[in-house]
Each structure stands twice: as C-alpha cells, then as structure tokens.
Design a protein around this motif. Structure first.
Motif, mmCIF file in Angstrom:
data_model
loop_
_atom_site.group_PDB
_atom_site.id
_atom_site.type_symbol
_atom_site.label_atom_id
_atom_site.label_comp_id
_atom_site.label_asym_id
_atom_site.label_seq_id
_atom_site.Cartn_x
_atom_site.Cartn_y
_atom_site.Cartn_z
ATOM 1 N N ILE A 255 -6.260 -8.717 -4.518
ATOM 2 C CA ILE A 255 -6.215 -7.543 -3.633
ATOM 3 C C ILE A 255 -6.636 -6.297 -4.409
ATOM 4 N N ASP A 256 -7.541 -5.537 -3.831
ATOM 5 C CA ASP A 256 -7.982 -4.273 -4.430
ATOM 6 C C ASP A 256 -6.809 -3.292 -4.398
ATOM 7 N N PRO A 257 -6.315 -2.855 -5.549
ATOM 8 C CA PRO A 257 -5.130 -1.998 -5.526
ATOM 9 C C PRO A 257 -5.351 -0.687 -4.789
ATOM 10 N N ARG A 258 -6.538 -0.108 -4.913
ATOM 11 C CA ARG A 258 -6.775 1.163 -4.219
ATOM 12 C C ARG A 258 -6.835 0.954 -2.709
ATOM 13 N N ALA A 259 -7.404 -0.172 -2.263
ATOM 14 C CA ALA A 259 -7.429 -0.455 -0.828
ATOM 15 C C ALA A 259 -6.023 -0.701 -0.310
ATOM 16 N N LEU A 260 -5.201 -1.407 -1.095
ATOM 17 C CA LEU A 260 -3.819 -1.652 -0.680
ATOM 18 C C LEU A 260 -3.046 -0.351 -0.576
ATOM 19 N N VAL A 261 -3.190 0.514 -1.564
ATOM 20 C CA VAL A 261 -2.473 1.790 -1.540
ATOM 21 C C VAL A 261 -2.985 2.672 -0.405
ATOM 22 N N SER A 262 -4.286 2.612 -0.129
ATOM 23 C CA SER A 262 -4.832 3.410 0.975
ATOM 24 C C SER A 262 -4.260 2.959 2.314
ATOM 25 N N ALA A 263 -4.155 1.636 2.510
ATOM 26 C CA ALA A 263 -3.547 1.126 3.742
ATOM 27 C C ALA A 263 -2.085 1.558 3.831
ATOM 28 N N TYR A 264 -1.390 1.521 2.716
ATOM 29 C CA TYR A 264 0.015 1.945 2.685
ATOM 30 C C TYR A 264 0.154 3.426 3.050
ATOM 31 N N VAL A 265 -0.732 4.260 2.520
ATOM 32 C CA VAL A 265 -0.654 5.694 2.825
ATOM 33 C C VAL A 265 -0.930 5.936 4.308
ATOM 34 N N ARG A 266 -1.907 5.209 4.868
ATOM 35 C CA ARG A 266 -2.207 5.395 6.297
ATOM 36 C C ARG A 266 -1.012 5.002 7.162
ATOM 37 N N LEU A 267 -0.309 3.937 6.760
ATOM 38 C CA LEU A 267 0.854 3.472 7.521
ATOM 39 C C LEU A 267 2.150 4.150 7.076
ATOM 40 N N TYR A 268 2.053 5.076 6.134
ATOM 41 C CA TYR A 268 3.273 5.601 5.516
ATOM 42 C C TYR A 268 4.281 6.187 6.508
ATOM 43 N N PRO A 269 3.870 6.908 7.551
ATOM 44 C CA PRO A 269 4.884 7.410 8.498
ATOM 45 C C PRO A 269 5.768 6.297 9.066
ATOM 46 N N LEU A 270 5.209 5.102 9.253
ATOM 47 C CA LEU A 270 6.018 3.981 9.743
ATOM 48 C C LEU A 270 6.997 3.516 8.667
ATOM 49 N N PHE A 271 6.518 3.422 7.422
ATOM 50 C CA PHE A 271 7.414 3.033 6.332
ATOM 51 C C PHE A 271 8.530 4.059 6.161
ATOM 52 N N GLU A 272 8.184 5.323 6.263
ATOM 53 C CA GLU A 272 9.195 6.376 6.095
ATOM 54 C C GLU A 272 10.227 6.316 7.216
ATOM 55 N N GLN A 273 9.785 6.065 8.440
ATOM 56 C CA GLN A 273 10.729 5.959 9.556
ATOM 57 C C GLN A 273 11.670 4.776 9.363
ATOM 58 N N ALA A 274 11.129 3.627 8.947
ATOM 59 C CA ALA A 274 11.977 2.462 8.697
ATOM 60 C C ALA A 274 12.944 2.734 7.547
ATOM 61 N N TRP A 275 12.499 3.474 6.549
ATOM 62 C CA TRP A 275 13.356 3.806 5.403
ATOM 63 C C TRP A 275 14.514 4.706 5.816
ATOM 64 N N ARG A 276 14.250 5.639 6.733
ATOM 65 C CA ARG A 276 15.321 6.542 7.165
ATOM 66 C C ARG A 276 16.463 5.789 7.837
ATOM 67 N N GLU A 277 16.193 4.592 8.335
ATOM 68 C CA GLU A 277 17.244 3.808 8.990
ATOM 69 C C GLU A 277 18.167 3.120 7.992
ATOM 70 N N ILE A 278 17.733 2.970 6.731
ATOM 71 C CA ILE A 278 18.570 2.263 5.750
ATOM 72 C C ILE A 278 18.780 3.046 4.465
ATOM 73 N N GLY A 279 17.928 4.020 4.174
ATOM 74 C CA GLY A 279 17.994 4.721 2.897
ATOM 75 C C GLY A 279 18.909 5.927 2.933
#
Length: 270
Positions: A162-186
């Motif tokens: 997996i291209d690390p920069r492509a993986l991180v770019s996909a993560y940044v694009r989806l980050y609002p979803l990750f942050e919302q899920a994190w707020r439920e447990i973090g």
C-alpha cells in the motif's frame, strides 16, 4: 347547718397554676440557637483543560485530488469508506482482511484498543488470520512454532504494497468520519489523529522477543497463552507483532514508521 367547703385543695391548685405561669415566664432559659446561615455553594470544579493538540490533521500532507462528494453521515459511511480503502489494494480483496459493517467505527475502536490488553470481538475490525496456530513441543514444553509465521505472509505483503501517502490521503479525506466515531468512545477534547500517532508509537516500541516463545493452554478456554507472564500481560498490539514472527514484525514496523512520519508531519524520535 350548712356544709363548709374546705378551701385548701382549691387554693393549692390555684397556687400551683400561678406558680407554673410565673416559672415559665421568669425562669432563665438559654437563648434559642440562631438559624443556620446558608453557606454559599462551592463553585463546581472546573473541567480539566483538554491536552493541546499535538498532530493537527490539517498539517498532514496529502496527495492532491479533485473535489469529491460530501461525506455521508457516519451511520451511512460503509460504502464510501469501503470503496476508499479497496482502491488502495489495486484489485485486492479487502473483505479478506476487514469486516465491512460499521467499518469506520470498528477501525477507530480497534486502533484505540491496540495498546490495551482486551477488546470485545464484536467491535474488532480485522478478520482472523486463516489457518490454525502452529505449536511445537520440546522437552515437555510447548512453543510457538516458526511455521506459524507463514500464516501472516499475505497480510504483511498487502500492507507493505500500500502506498503510504495514498493511504494517509484517504484517511484525511475520511477524517471527519473517524473523528465523529472517536468522539463516541474517546476522552473529551482529544482528537483522533493524536491517538492514532500515539498508538503507532506504542507498536513501534514493542520489544523483540529473543528465542522461541513458550506457550501454555489457557485455563478454561480452548486457546494458547504465552507462558511468560510478562508477555501474556502485554498489549494486544505487542502480542500481535510477536505472533507474526520477528521478520514480519520488522517489516510492519518499517511501514508504520512511514505512516507515522506523514501523520505527525515529522520523523519519529529515535
């Protein structure tokens, strides 16, 4: 002759009554206790300030891309998240490695749990590695056989490709979803990217285990445990790296170091 009335008892009653009134009126008594003064309520304890953000997601370098559609709600995000991660495999089958339902929520929960000792299987994101655990025996002691490490060949190879920069770019694009899920447990005020870098640092710090790893049957459960209590008490993440073998663990750590450099916008400390 008229019957005389003895005034003694009457006078006695009158005397006692008058004496009682006088005694009540003039007998010294303690002054009534003053009414308690209401104390002002103590101000509520101030909420502890959230820790300062260490790794702002806005600073993470990404691959430029064309404007994309707005992200869906978290509960409807499985198709978008699945498509984004599947694209990174270049034709590989993501379903071989991850569970599709509640993908973002499972990933967040799994990542957060890696430095801990336990996680509920129902919220784990990864599918179990195929095959049975290979155990050898010598001099009455059971060991994690080196043949077991081959079970991880395909998973580690996919992760390396997996291209690390492509993986991180996909993560940044989806980050609002990750942050919302994190707020439920973090914890309040803590951002998920900080936690992700912290978890990667934990994995990179996993010590190497010298020599074969002794195993014992788990009490009351059909599974194996590390015979060394120090290893058995370690985190989920560290034990996963030990189970896959030293060569695989070294390769996984190298890839994690690349991701960490991008996610933290800096190189990890030596």
């Amino acid at each position: 002759m008229a019957k005389r009335i003895n005034p003694g008892p009457v006078l006695a009653v009158v005397f006692l009554g008058v004496a009682g009134v006088l005694a009540w009126k003039y007998y010294p008594r303690e002054a009534p206790a003053p009414a308690p003064v209401a104390q002002p309520a103590a101000p509520p304890a101030a909420e502890p300030a959230p820790p300062p953000e260490q790794y702002p997601i806005e600073a993470v370098p990404v691959v430029p891309e064309e404007a994309s559609e707005p992200l869906p709600a978290l509960e409807d995000s499985d198709p978008v998240a699945w498509a984004a991660l599947s694209a990174l495999l270049e034709g590989g089958d993501l379903a071989q490695w991850l569970l599709p339902a509640h993908l973002v929520q499972r990933l967040v929960t799994t990542i957060d749990a890696l430095p801990r000792r336990d996680i509920t299987r129902q919220v784990y994101a990864a599918r179990p590695i195929a095959g049975e655990l290979v155990v050898s025996e010598a001099a009455g002691t059971r060991y994690l056989d080196a043949a077991n490490f081959a079970r991880y060949d395909a998973a580690v190879a996919v992760f390396e490709r997996i291209d690390p920069r492509a993986l991180v770019s996909a993560y940044v694009r989806l980050y609002p979803l990750f942050e919302q899920a994190w707020r439920e447990i973090g914890p309040p005020g803590r951002r998920f990217n900080d936690r992700l870098v912290e978890v990667i640092d934990h994995l990179l710090a996993a010590p190497a285990v010298q020599g074969p790893i002794a195993l014992v049957p788990a009490e009351g459960r059909p599974r194996w445990e590390f015979a060394d209590p120090r290893l058995e008490q370690a985190s989920i993440g560290h034990k996963a790296l030990w189970r896959m073998g030293p060569d695989h663990a070294t390769r996984v750590k190298a890839k994690l170091a690349q991701l960490r450099e991008l996610l933290a916008a800096q190189r990890p400390a030596a």
